[in-house]
Design an enzyme around this catalytic site. Structure first.
Site, PDB file in Angstrom:
ATOM      1  N   CYS A   1       0.830  -1.213   0.000  1.00 43.90           N
ATOM      2  CA  CYS A   1       0.000   0.000   0.000  1.00 43.90           C
ATOM      3  C   CYS A   1       0.865   1.264   0.000  1.00 43.90           C
ATOM      4  O   CYS A   1       0.649   2.172  -0.797  1.00 43.90           O
ATOM      5  CB  CYS A   1      -0.936  -0.012   1.199  1.00 43.90           C
ATOM      6  SG  CYS A   1      -1.970   1.449   1.291  1.00 43.90           S
TER       7      CYS A   1
ATOM      8  N   LYS B   1      -0.246   5.222  -6.075  1.00 43.95           N
ATOM      9  CA  LYS B   1      -1.293   5.173  -7.111  1.00 43.95           C
ATOM     10  C   LYS B   1      -2.184   6.409  -7.039  1.00 43.95           C
ATOM     11  O   LYS B   1      -2.437   7.081  -8.039  1.00 43.95           O
ATOM     12  CB  LYS B   1      -2.106   3.884  -6.937  1.00 43.95           C
ATOM     13  CG  LYS B   1      -3.291   3.672  -7.862  1.00 43.95           C
ATOM     14  CD  LYS B   1      -4.592   4.274  -7.416  1.00 43.95           C
ATOM     15  CE  LYS B   1      -5.037   3.928  -6.032  1.00 43.95           C
ATOM     16  NZ  LYS B   1      -5.487   2.552  -5.847  1.00 43.95           N
TER      17      LYS B   1
ATOM     18  N   HIS C   1     -26.962  21.167   0.043  1.00 48.32           N
ATOM     19  CA  HIS C   1     -27.134  21.688  -1.306  1.00 48.32           C
ATOM     20  C   HIS C   1     -26.145  22.813  -1.601  1.00 48.32           C
ATOM     21  O   HIS C   1     -25.897  23.633  -0.722  1.00 48.32           O
ATOM     22  CB  HIS C   1     -28.572  22.216  -1.444  1.00 48.32           C
ATOM     23  CG  HIS C   1     -28.928  22.581  -2.842  1.00 48.32           C
ATOM     24  ND1 HIS C   1     -29.089  21.623  -3.834  1.00 48.32           N
ATOM     25  CD2 HIS C   1     -29.154  23.784  -3.422  1.00 48.32           C
ATOM     26  CE1 HIS C   1     -29.385  22.241  -4.962  1.00 48.32           C
ATOM     27  NE2 HIS C   1     -29.436  23.549  -4.737  1.00 48.32           N
TER      28      HIS C   1
ATOM     29  N   GLU D   1     -26.088  14.826  -2.183  1.00 51.11           N
ATOM     30  CA  GLU D   1     -27.481  14.977  -1.732  1.00 51.11           C
ATOM     31  C   GLU D   1     -28.426  14.069  -2.515  1.00 51.11           C
ATOM     32  O   GLU D   1     -29.511  13.732  -2.044  1.00 51.11           O
ATOM     33  CB  GLU D   1     -27.937  16.435  -1.807  1.00 51.11           C
ATOM     34  CG  GLU D   1     -28.081  16.977  -3.215  1.00 51.11           C
ATOM     35  CD  GLU D   1     -28.491  18.459  -3.245  1.00 51.11           C
ATOM     36  OE1 GLU D   1     -29.455  18.809  -2.554  1.00 51.11           O
ATOM     37  OE2 GLU D   1     -27.840  19.243  -3.955  1.00 51.11           O
TER      38      GLU D   1
ATOM     39  N   CYS E   1      -1.684   1.675  -2.961  1.00 46.64           N
ATOM     40  CA  CYS E   1      -2.674   2.742  -2.721  1.00 46.64           C
ATOM     41  C   CYS E   1      -2.097   4.152  -2.769  1.00 46.64           C
ATOM     42  O   CYS E   1      -2.635   5.019  -3.466  1.00 46.64           O
ATOM     43  CB  CYS E   1      -3.327   2.572  -1.349  1.00 46.64           C
ATOM     44  SG  CYS E   1      -3.402   0.895  -0.721  1.00 46.64           S
TER      45      CYS E   1
ATOM     46  N   TYR F   1      -9.215  -3.682 -10.577  1.00 41.22           N
ATOM     47  CA  TYR F   1      -8.910  -2.386  -9.971  1.00 41.22           C
ATOM     48  C   TYR F   1      -7.681  -1.750 -10.628  1.00 41.22           C
ATOM     49  O   TYR F   1      -7.702  -0.604 -11.056  1.00 41.22           O
ATOM     50  CB  TYR F   1      -8.513  -2.568  -8.505  1.00 41.22           C
ATOM     51  CG  TYR F   1      -9.581  -2.798  -7.484  1.00 41.22           C
ATOM     52  CD1 TYR F   1      -9.991  -1.774  -6.646  1.00 41.22           C
ATOM     53  CD2 TYR F   1     -10.134  -4.056  -7.284  1.00 41.22           C
ATOM     54  CE1 TYR F   1     -10.919  -1.983  -5.642  1.00 41.22           C
ATOM     55  CE2 TYR F   1     -11.067  -4.283  -6.278  1.00 41.22           C
ATOM     56  CZ  TYR F   1     -11.460  -3.240  -5.465  1.00 41.22           C
ATOM     57  OH  TYR F   1     -12.368  -3.456  -4.479  1.00 41.22           O
TER      58      TYR F   1
ATOM     59  N   GLU G   1      -7.398   1.637 -13.080  1.00 45.15           N
ATOM     60  CA  GLU G   1      -6.737   2.792 -12.455  1.00 45.15           C
ATOM     61  C   GLU G   1      -5.541   3.244 -13.292  1.00 45.15           C
ATOM     62  O   GLU G   1      -5.367   4.439 -13.572  1.00 45.15           O
ATOM     63  CB  GLU G   1      -6.313   2.447 -11.030  1.00 45.15           C
ATOM     64  CG  GLU G   1      -7.517   2.293 -10.106  1.00 45.15           C
ATOM     65  CD  GLU G   1      -7.182   1.911  -8.669  1.00 45.15           C
ATOM     66  OE1 GLU G   1      -8.051   2.057  -7.812  1.00 45.15           O
ATOM     67  OE2 GLU G   1      -6.053   1.450  -8.405  1.00 45.15           O
TER      68      GLU G   1
END
Ligand code: NDP
Length: 451
Positions: free
Chosen positions: A43, A51, A435, A440, A48, A177, A181
């Site tokens: 990672c 990346k 908002h 939302e 992660c 993944y 990516e």
């Protein structure tokens, strides 16, 4: 206290191993952790973190274009791959140091080198053997590539982070993944990018609406997506790497990245000899408390191939420490884990996909919203955001939430809490939105798309 060298010996100082070491030491255990590479594991070093930095870098090409509609006269005058990689390396080095400090401050003994089990209480690293009451295997996983002729010319994600230069033409093989990516990263940075996937549509296992939308959006950006396509051979020639494809055609590129899955890194650890039960991919079989069939040996993270995500390895490491040293038996909970794909646009998802929900629950209510994000009303960029909720009509529980679009990973982290708490659709509806946001929409979807 036993007369062994340590109470706990951990193999692997990645996310799971470091967390388990630190927390166990915090409970008073005498802990050692062995690592033959840099601290932090996949990672931190080749996963992660770097990346995400490359994804951020690659998105600037669109951001510069979009800025014009907002009144800014900016122009990208060039892109310096070497500078990006050097800055990325600097940050990784800083993180390696943070991990080292965390282990040292927790009183964990760091041992450099490849560790191998000699018996169920002894680990060998180089010339030295160490005895321990309990052994934890947290050795992670490693990229796997199919054995086609010329595969030695391909790189994995490990090397992609250290290329000398940005390739002009690149092929990404695999539709998981890492494949989507990196296809986004290379394209965003300016490489002519082709992604090859052997099946009809990539990201198998994700909700079909997300998969279709991502394919449409990537094609709109100019990525050459080729499904039902797989290389059968790679040959290096003067003008580049020639890929022979399964339909007989060929593709010439400067770099081929294989992202065809990862396998548990459990070979040569001495596990078979000790009778530790393993699966066909080399995954270590464990029970709900991460214990193997050999009582003194536990395993966590990608080495067990349960849910191969960093936060899951952390949770497994934490549960291990609590159970064994904290006097608080804890089982890692693998249900409703939210996850993200840092594709462009990105995906965030939690719970069941629509097809899983139908399979497991029978009829489900589907709420779907697809819209152009406010930002792009000015830029004119034709990029859709799609959000989707799946509801069990009998309990009204939201069993799946999915999104593709800007900030989807950030948004789904919060929606993931609601899903984990078994929130109902009525409770989503009772929540007042913020908002103007994209998020939302998750609390304002009133019309069933289908049931
Ligand atoms: P995945 O398992 O996600 O995907 C592998 C892809 O390669 C699939 O599309 C698969 O096809 C294809 N494939 C497998 N074998 C072959 C083959 N022999 N020939 C051609 N294609 C093949 O692996 P990744 O390498 O993308 O990622 C590894 C793991 O790392 C992931 O499972 C994930 O857990 C983790 N990860 C998580 C990230 C995140 O959280 N954002 C980011 C990156 C990685 P098919 O679908 O047909 O089997």
């Amino acid at each position: 206290m036993s007369d062994r060298d340590f109470d706990l010996f951990v193999l692997g100082a990645g996310s799971g191993g470091v967390r388990a070491s630190r927390v166990s030491a915090g409970y008073g255990a005498r802990v050692a952790v062995a690592e033959d590479d840099r601290l932090g594991g996949t990672c931190v070093n080749v996963g992660c973190i770097p990346k995400k930095l490359l994804v951020l870098a690659s998105h600037y090409s669109e951001d510069f274009e979009d800025a014009r509609a907002y009144g800014w006269d900016v122009e990208a005058r060039g892109f310096d791959w070497a500078r990006l990689i050097a800055n990325k390396d600097g940050e990784i080095q800083r993180l390696n140091g943070v991990y080292q400090r965390l282990l040292d401050e927790a009183g964990v003994t760091r041992i450099e080198g490849f560790a191998r089990l000699e018996d169920e209480h002894t680990v060998r690293v180089g010339e030295r053997s160490y005895s321990a009451e309990t052994i934890l295997v947290a050795t992670g996983s490693w990229p796997h590539m199919p054995a086609i002729p010329g595969i030695e010319h391909a790189i994995s994600s490990n090397e992609a982070f250290y290329l000398d230069r940005l390739p002009e033409r690149v092929a990404v093989v695999g539709g998981g993944y890492i494949g989507v990516e990196f296809a986004g990263i290379f394209h965003g940075l300016g490489a002519r990018t082709t992604q090859l996937y052997r099946g009809p549509l990539f990201l198998r296992g994700f909700d079909d609406d997300l998969r279709r939308t991502l394919a449409e959006e990537m094609e709109k950006k100019g990525i050459d997506l080729r499904f039902e396509t797989d290389p059968t051979a790679i040959e290096r020639k003067d003008d580049g790497l020639h890929l022979t494809l399964n339909d007989g055609s060929s593709l010439v590129v400067d770099e081929v990245l294989y992202a065809t899955g990862r396998l548990p890194k459990t070979r040569d650890l001495g596990l078979e000899k000790l009778g530790v039960e393993m699966g066909p991919k080399g995954e270590i079989k464990v029970d709900a408390t991460s214990r193997t069939n050999v009582p003194s040996i536990y395993a966590i993270g990608d080495a067990t191939d349960r849910l191969n995500l960093t936060p899951v390895a952390l949770a497994e490491g934490m549960a291990f420490a609590r159970t064994v040293y904290g006097g608080e038996p804890t089982q890692p909970d693998h249900a409703d884990v939210a996850t993200a794909v840092f594709s462009q646009p990105p995906i965030g998802t939690v719970g069941l996909t629509e097809s899983e929900a139908r399979e497991q629950l029978g009829p489900v209510d589907v709420y779907r919203s697809s819209f152009k994000p406010l930002k792009h009303t000015l830029t004119g960029r034709d990029e859709k955001t799609l959000m989707k909720l799946l509801v069990d009509p009998r309990s009204d529980r939201v069993v799946g939430a999915h999104m593709i679009g800007a900030d989807a990973p950030e948004i789904l982290q919060a929606v993931g809490i609601a899903v984990k708490l078994c929130a109902t659709k009525a409770q989503f509806d009772a929540t007042i939105g913020i908002h103007p946001t994209a998020a939302e929409e998750f609390v304002t979807m009133r019309e069933k798309a289908s049931s």
